[in-house]
Design a protein around this motif. Structure first.
Motif, PDB file in Angstrom:
ATOM      1  N   MET A   1       0.988  -1.064   0.001  1.00 48.31           N
ATOM      2  CA  MET A   1      -0.339   0.257   0.052  1.00 48.31           C
ATOM      3  C   MET A   1       0.538   1.164   0.403  1.00 48.31           C
ATOM      4  O   MET A   1       2.277   1.222   0.209  1.00 48.31           O
ATOM      5  CB  MET A   1      -0.911   0.199   0.929  1.00 48.31           C
ATOM      6  CG  MET A   1      -2.101  -1.077   1.760  1.00 48.31           C
ATOM      7  SD  MET A   1      -3.229  -0.592  -0.065  1.00 48.31           S
ATOM      8  CE  MET A   1      -3.124  -2.776  -0.440  1.00 48.31           C
ATOM      9  N   LYS A   2       0.590   2.237  -0.591  1.00 50.65           N
ATOM     10  CA  LYS A   2       0.953   3.861  -1.022  1.00 50.65           C
ATOM     11  C   LYS A   2       0.602   4.312   0.089  1.00 50.65           C
ATOM     12  O   LYS A   2      -0.320   4.217   1.309  1.00 50.65           O
ATOM     13  CB  LYS A   2       0.673   3.962  -1.565  1.00 50.65           C
ATOM     14  CG  LYS A   2       1.704   4.599  -3.108  1.00 50.65           C
ATOM     15  CD  LYS A   2       0.910   5.572  -3.743  1.00 50.65           C
ATOM     16  CE  LYS A   2       2.201   5.090  -5.455  1.00 50.65           C
ATOM     17  NZ  LYS A   2       1.599   6.207  -6.235  1.00 50.65           N
ATOM     18  N   GLU A   3       1.770   5.372   1.045  1.00 52.60           N
ATOM     19  CA  GLU A   3       1.692   6.086   1.914  1.00 52.60           C
ATOM     20  C   GLU A   3       1.479   7.225   1.451  1.00 52.60           C
ATOM     21  O   GLU A   3       1.837   7.730   0.923  1.00 52.60           O
ATOM     22  CB  GLU A   3       2.719   5.897   3.007  1.00 52.60           C
ATOM     23  CG  GLU A   3       2.486   6.398   4.313  1.00 52.60           C
ATOM     24  CD  GLU A   3       3.912   6.215   5.213  1.00 52.60           C
ATOM     25  OE1 GLU A   3       4.903   7.807   4.486  1.00 52.60           O
ATOM     26  OE2 GLU A   3       3.715   6.041   5.821  1.00 52.60           O
ATOM     27  N   ILE A   4       0.267   7.804   2.136  1.00 56.93           N
ATOM     28  CA  ILE A   4       0.031   8.999   1.577  1.00 56.93           C
ATOM     29  C   ILE A   4      -0.225  10.208   2.423  1.00 56.93           C
ATOM     30  O   ILE A   4      -0.888   9.377   3.148  1.00 56.93           O
ATOM     31  CB  ILE A   4      -1.779   8.517   0.865  1.00 56.93           C
ATOM     32  CG1 ILE A   4      -1.333   7.805  -0.054  1.00 56.93           C
ATOM     33  CG2 ILE A   4      -2.764  10.573  -0.336  1.00 56.93           C
ATOM     34  CD1 ILE A   4      -2.215   7.738  -0.600  1.00 56.93           C
ATOM     35  N   LYS A   5       0.706  10.609   2.203  1.00 54.77           N
ATOM     36  CA  LYS A   5       0.652  11.943   3.334  1.00 54.77           C
ATOM     37  C   LYS A   5      -0.167  13.511   3.184  1.00 54.77           C
ATOM     38  O   LYS A   5      -0.488  13.303   2.007  1.00 54.77           O
ATOM     39  CB  LYS A   5       2.255  11.898   3.832  1.00 54.77           C
ATOM     40  CG  LYS A   5       2.994  10.808   3.941  1.00 54.77           C
ATOM     41  CD  LYS A   5       4.282  11.016   4.334  1.00 54.77           C
ATOM     42  CE  LYS A   5       5.260  10.197   3.920  1.00 54.77           C
ATOM     43  NZ  LYS A   5       6.693  10.352   4.586  1.00 54.77           N
ATOM     44  N   VAL A   6      -0.279  13.607   4.200  1.00 55.49           N
ATOM     45  CA  VAL A   6      -0.727  15.339   4.199  1.00 55.49           C
ATOM     46  C   VAL A   6      -0.833  15.896   4.948  1.00 55.49           C
ATOM     47  O   VAL A   6      -0.241  15.197   6.620  1.00 55.49           O
ATOM     48  CB  VAL A   6      -2.261  15.099   4.120  1.00 55.49           C
ATOM     49  CG1 VAL A   6      -3.050  14.500   2.870  1.00 55.49           C
ATOM     50  CG2 VAL A   6      -3.230  14.473   5.662  1.00 55.49           C
ATOM     51  N   LYS A   7      -0.703  17.604   5.142  1.00 57.93           N
ATOM     52  CA  LYS A   7       0.049  18.364   6.044  1.00 57.93           C
ATOM     53  C   LYS A   7      -1.030  18.417   7.406  1.00 57.93           C
ATOM     54  O   LYS A   7      -3.056  18.614   6.789  1.00 57.93           O
ATOM     55  CB  LYS A   7       0.324  19.463   5.890  1.00 57.93           C
ATOM     56  CG  LYS A   7       1.974  19.696   4.728  1.00 57.93           C
ATOM     57  CD  LYS A   7       2.205  20.872   4.421  1.00 57.93           C
ATOM     58  CE  LYS A   7       3.705  20.784   3.596  1.00 57.93           C
ATOM     59  NZ  LYS A   7       3.656  19.670   2.635  1.00 57.93           N
ATOM     60  N   ASP A   8      -0.947  18.394   7.746  1.00 57.22           N
ATOM     61  CA  ASP A   8      -2.463  18.519   9.473  1.00 57.22           C
ATOM     62  C   ASP A   8      -2.593  19.890   9.340  1.00 57.22           C
ATOM     63  O   ASP A   8      -3.400  20.179   9.311  1.00 57.22           O
ATOM     64  CB  ASP A   8      -1.280  18.523  11.097  1.00 57.22           C
ATOM     65  CG  ASP A   8      -2.185  19.183  11.774  1.00 57.22           C
ATOM     66  OD1 ASP A   8      -3.424  18.092  11.550  1.00 57.22           O
ATOM     67  OD2 ASP A   8      -2.282  19.244  12.713  1.00 57.22           O
ATOM     68  N   GLN A   9      -1.420  21.192   8.408  1.00 56.53           N
ATOM     69  CA  GLN A   9      -2.708  22.479   8.594  1.00 56.53           C
ATOM     70  C   GLN A   9      -3.627  22.836   7.326  1.00 56.53           C
ATOM     71  O   GLN A   9      -4.038  22.924   7.709  1.00 56.53           O
ATOM     72  CB  GLN A   9      -0.844  22.894   8.471  1.00 56.53           C
ATOM     73  CG  GLN A   9      -1.273  24.659   8.072  1.00 56.53           C
ATOM     74  CD  GLN A   9      -2.357  25.077   9.601  1.00 56.53           C
ATOM     75  OE1 GLN A   9      -1.293  24.818  10.682  1.00 56.53           O
ATOM     76  NE2 GLN A   9      -2.996  25.668   9.582  1.00 56.53           N
ATOM     77  N   ASP A  10      -3.098  21.570   6.552  1.00 54.26           N
ATOM     78  CA  ASP A  10      -3.774  21.643   5.367  1.00 54.26           C
ATOM     79  C   ASP A  10      -5.558  20.932   5.504  1.00 54.26           C
ATOM     80  O   ASP A  10      -5.985  21.572   5.307  1.00 54.26           O
ATOM     81  CB  ASP A  10      -3.158  21.069   4.046  1.00 54.26           C
ATOM     82  CG  ASP A  10      -2.290  21.747   3.355  1.00 54.26           C
ATOM     83  OD1 ASP A  10      -2.068  22.628   3.654  1.00 54.26           O
ATOM     84  OD2 ASP A  10      -1.295  20.497   3.299  1.00 54.26           O
ATOM     85  N   LEU A  11      -5.239  19.974   6.237  1.00 54.68           N
ATOM     86  CA  LEU A  11      -6.868  19.601   6.990  1.00 54.68           C
ATOM     87  C   LEU A  11      -7.102  20.291   8.151  1.00 54.68           C
ATOM     88  O   LEU A  11      -8.738  20.694   7.677  1.00 54.68           O
ATOM     89  CB  LEU A  11      -6.166  18.202   7.350  1.00 54.68           C
ATOM     90  CG  LEU A  11      -5.871  16.602   7.032  1.00 54.68           C
ATOM     91  CD1 LEU A  11      -5.884  15.162   7.955  1.00 54.68           C
ATOM     92  CD2 LEU A  11      -7.207  17.222   6.168  1.00 54.68           C
ATOM     93  N   SER A  12      -6.197  20.836   8.701  1.00 51.52           N
ATOM     94  CA  SER A  12      -7.102  21.949   9.390  1.00 51.52           C
ATOM     95  C   SER A  12      -7.748  23.180   9.239  1.00 51.52           C
ATOM     96  O   SER A  12      -8.841  23.029   9.331  1.00 51.52           O
ATOM     97  CB  SER A  12      -6.132  22.504  10.498  1.00 51.52           C
ATOM     98  OG  SER A  12      -5.720  21.360  11.681  1.00 51.52           O
ATOM     99  N   ASP A  20     -16.840  19.424   3.331  1.00 57.16           N
ATOM    100  CA  ASP A  20     -16.611  18.973   1.992  1.00 57.16           C
ATOM    101  C   ASP A  20     -15.054  19.997   1.518  1.00 57.16           C
ATOM    102  O   ASP A  20     -13.806  18.556   1.148  1.00 57.16           O
ATOM    103  CB  ASP A  20     -17.084  19.845   1.125  1.00 57.16           C
ATOM    104  CG  ASP A  20     -18.398  19.794   0.555  1.00 57.16           C
ATOM    105  OD1 ASP A  20     -18.939  18.015   0.550  1.00 57.16           O
ATOM    106  OD2 ASP A  20     -19.728  20.510   1.018  1.00 57.16           O
ATOM    107  N   ALA A  21     -14.244  20.525   2.590  1.00 64.49           N
ATOM    108  CA  ALA A  21     -13.232  21.014   2.174  1.00 64.49           C
ATOM    109  C   ALA A  21     -12.661  19.884   3.262  1.00 64.49           C
ATOM    110  O   ALA A  21     -11.171  19.995   2.304  1.00 64.49           O
ATOM    111  CB  ALA A  21     -12.728  22.192   3.035  1.00 64.49           C
ATOM    112  N   PHE A  22     -12.712  19.655   3.704  1.00 65.41           N
ATOM    113  CA  PHE A  22     -11.622  18.321   4.491  1.00 65.41           C
ATOM    114  C   PHE A  22     -11.303  17.606   3.594  1.00 65.41           C
ATOM    115  O   PHE A  22     -10.385  16.734   3.728  1.00 65.41           O
ATOM    116  CB  PHE A  22     -12.530  17.787   5.870  1.00 65.41           C
ATOM    117  CG  PHE A  22     -12.052  17.021   6.670  1.00 65.41           C
ATOM    118  CD1 PHE A  22     -11.202  16.717   7.106  1.00 65.41           C
ATOM    119  CD2 PHE A  22     -12.768  15.919   6.951  1.00 65.41           C
ATOM    120  CE1 PHE A  22     -10.767  15.125   8.701  1.00 65.41           C
ATOM    121  CE2 PHE A  22     -12.191  14.966   7.685  1.00 65.41           C
ATOM    122  CZ  PHE A  22     -11.633  14.354   8.163  1.00 65.41           C
ATOM    123  N   LEU A  23     -13.032  16.477   2.952  1.00 62.65           N
ATOM    124  CA  LEU A  23     -13.000  15.265   2.236  1.00 62.65           C
ATOM    125  C   LEU A  23     -11.840  15.708   1.048  1.00 62.65           C
ATOM    126  O   LEU A  23     -11.244  14.910   1.066  1.00 62.65           O
ATOM    127  CB  LEU A  23     -14.489  14.997   2.080  1.00 62.65           C
ATOM    128  CG  LEU A  23     -14.745  14.235   2.857  1.00 62.65           C
ATOM    129  CD1 LEU A  23     -16.440  13.935   2.241  1.00 62.65           C
ATOM    130  CD2 LEU A  23     -14.517  13.555   3.636  1.00 62.65           C
TER     131      LEU A  23
END
Length: 168
Positions: A1-12, A20-23
């Motif tokens: 499985m690929k590890e898919i990263k997102v920044k905490d700040q982007d999610l927050s 909608d924006a969160f998803l």
């Protein structure tokens, strides 16, 4: 499985804008990981929850734009109905009414798919909506419940974030 990263700040930041924006932050990361649209090869790089979210995104985009007829005409019938999407949203994500309706639309798809999937002019495409009114109630139900469904999905994703992405 690929590890898919997102920044905490982007999610927050996205969460402050709404579900909608969160998803979308997560969906964008998933789509980027598979090069846009998932293919038979790249689907194996994602887990079941990640694939289910991409199926939801496709379903959501197509049905809110042009209903189930558009979804099917644009070639997404197999992606939605031949994958265990309806089962996953019903059993794992507890969206039983959505699951039930997807199984019902699946039955309609099997009956009408050849005609709905063939190439046609814009005028012929628009005529499909009159020729196949059996999809109308499903389109209406989806639009009427879209906000609630999106909220439930965002809640599931948030509660199970580790199944979707790694937060940096």
């Amino acid at each position: 499985m690929k590890e898919i990263k997102v920044k905490d700040q982007d999610l927050s930041n996205a969460a402050l804008e709404g579900v909608d924006a969160f998803l979308q932050v997560i969906i964008d990361a998933l789509r980027q990981a598979v090069g846009g649209e998932p293919t038979a090869e790249t689907m194996g790089e994602l887990n079941a929850d990640q694939m289910t979210l991409l199926c939801w995104d496709t379903l959501h985009q197509e049905v809110t734009d042009g209903g189930f007829i558009q979804l099917i005409h644009n070639g997404y019938g197999p992606f939605i109905f031949k994958n265990p999407f309806a089962k996953a949203v019903g059993k794992m994500w507890h969206l039983r009414e959505l699951s039930k309706r997807l199984y019902e639309v699946h039955t309609l798809w099997l009956q009408c798919r050849e005609e709905l999937e063939r190439d046609c002019t814009d005028e012929e495409f628009m005529a499909l909506f009159e020729r196949f009114p059996q999809f109308d109630d499903y389109d209406d139900w989806f639009i009427e419940n879209e906000e609630e469904l999106t909220g439930q999905i965002a809640h599931y994703v948030d509660e199970n974030i580790e199944k979707f992405v790694v937060i940096e």
